[in-house]
Scaffold this active site. Sequence first.
Site, PDB file in Angstrom:
ATOM      1  N   ARG A 138       0.711  -1.221   0.030  1.00  0.00           N
ATOM      2  CA  ARG A 138       0.000  -0.169  -0.024  1.00  0.00           C
ATOM      3  C   ARG A 138       0.958   1.355  -0.014  1.00  0.00           C
ATOM      4  NH1 ARG A 138      -2.086  -3.701   3.434  1.00  0.00           N
ATOM      5  NH2 ARG A 138      -4.377  -4.522   3.282  1.00  0.00           N
ATOM      6  N   LYS A 180      -3.869  -1.470   9.106  1.00  0.00           N
ATOM      7  CA  LYS A 180      -5.596  -1.473   9.684  1.00  0.00           C
ATOM      8  C   LYS A 180      -5.829  -2.507  10.328  1.00  0.00           C
ATOM      9  CE  LYS A 180      -9.848  -0.065   7.716  1.00  0.00           C
ATOM     10  NZ  LYS A 180     -10.615   0.355   6.539  1.00  0.00           N
ATOM     11  N   HIS A 272      -2.516   3.147  -5.991  1.00  0.00           N
ATOM     12  CA  HIS A 272      -3.490   1.746  -5.782  1.00  0.00           C
ATOM     13  C   HIS A 272      -3.274   0.814  -6.951  1.00  0.00           C
ATOM     14  CE1 HIS A 272      -6.823  -0.492  -4.254  1.00  0.00           C
ATOM     15  NE2 HIS A 272      -7.162  -0.413  -5.171  1.00  0.00           N
ATOM     16  N   ARG A 275      -0.294  -0.980  -7.002  1.00  0.00           N
ATOM     17  CA  ARG A 275      -0.522  -2.435  -6.138  1.00  0.00           C
ATOM     18  C   ARG A 275      -1.094  -3.407  -6.536  1.00  0.00           C
ATOM     19  NH1 ARG A 275      -1.207  -4.252  -0.680  1.00  0.00           N
ATOM     20  NH2 ARG A 275      -3.550  -4.725  -0.123  1.00  0.00           N
ATOM     21  N   HIS A 298      -4.075  -8.882   3.109  1.00  0.00           N
ATOM     22  CA  HIS A 298      -5.778  -8.779   3.287  1.00  0.00           C
ATOM     23  C   HIS A 298      -6.162  -9.495   4.225  1.00  0.00           C
ATOM     24  CE1 HIS A 298      -5.910  -8.075  -1.636  1.00  0.00           C
ATOM     25  NE2 HIS A 298      -5.718  -6.957  -0.946  1.00  0.00           N
ATOM     26  N   TYR A 308      -7.793 -12.669  -8.057  1.00  0.00           N
ATOM     27  CA  TYR A 308      -7.213 -13.995  -8.502  1.00  0.00           C
ATOM     28  C   TYR A 308      -8.207 -14.798  -9.362  1.00  0.00           C
ATOM     29  CZ  TYR A 308      -4.456 -18.332  -7.743  1.00  0.00           C
ATOM     30  OH  TYR A 308      -3.887 -19.658  -8.088  1.00  0.00           O
TER      31      TYR A 308
END
Length: 330
Positions: A138, A180, A272, A275, A298, A308
Amino acid sequence: ALFDRYIEARKLADQTRENYIRMWNCHVKDEIGRMKVVEVRPSHVKLFYARLSKADYSRSTIKLLHDMLYPAFEMAVDDDIIRKNPCKLALRDFGRDPEAREAITNEQQEKLLAFVRDSNVYNVYFPMLVIMIGTACRCGEIIGLTWSDIDMKNKQVSINHQLIYRNLGEGSRLCVTTPKTDAGIRDIPMTASVKKAFEKQREYQFMMGIDRDYEVDGMKGFIFTSKNGRPLQPSAVNNVLYNIVDAYNKQEAAKAKKEHRKPEMMPRISAHILRHTGCTRMAERGMDVKVLQYIMGHANIAVTMEVYNHITEYARIEKEILKMEDLMVV
């Protein structure tokens, strides 16, 4: 008052809490936020979402507000203040569709990196782009990296914090926060190209005489900085990427005109998207989905599976249809 109680009772990361309060104050407080809890009906909630949708707010914004309202009213149900949750079944396809944030293709990636590497203006950002794609980190994790997070000997990048730009009451500034979720804390192995990029970045900092003693919340030795040693802000990273793409497209347009062909423009690229591009390259190479989830940080594997499955879908279809080959006699 109900929302305040809900926020106080729920365990949230500081950044998430601030975002919820900001969203509430901007969109809810002076709307249905003025109503008494017992007066709110499903129709009020639906009309509230409809007004937001008419004002061209995105579906994700409305969903975020719903994810704040629903549990707050659920608390009121548990406390026997109301019998039913007025938000139940209120969320439909309100809001405009989200803009597709596609990963760039292999060809676009090669052209972009070659352009940056050979540019007299943007070549200083070449190591950063290689690392952003190669680790799929990130933006906050990238700008928060310090040299103490890099283990060259064991070829490992430790992600244990991030930098965010926020207002702490005395103006906005860069702050160190934890990821986070717990899944965000991880060690990412380096590829040879990523290791080489870190070595190049260290060499660049040495040649430029960049001060490594600039501190943010006690941390120093940041890897991606401005000339004065200050870590790059997220907006600065994105502005660099926008400027690179603009310069690339300008060069490509001139080249295509000279060669009498249609220009192949580079799409708008953000941190983003890089990423997402890194994640896509890993999925394309058949990386185990649980490993990919770990590398991406994740918390929910559904997020990883979305990327995926999108990447591997055609390959699986092609493989399965080939099983029919022997059944067809021509």
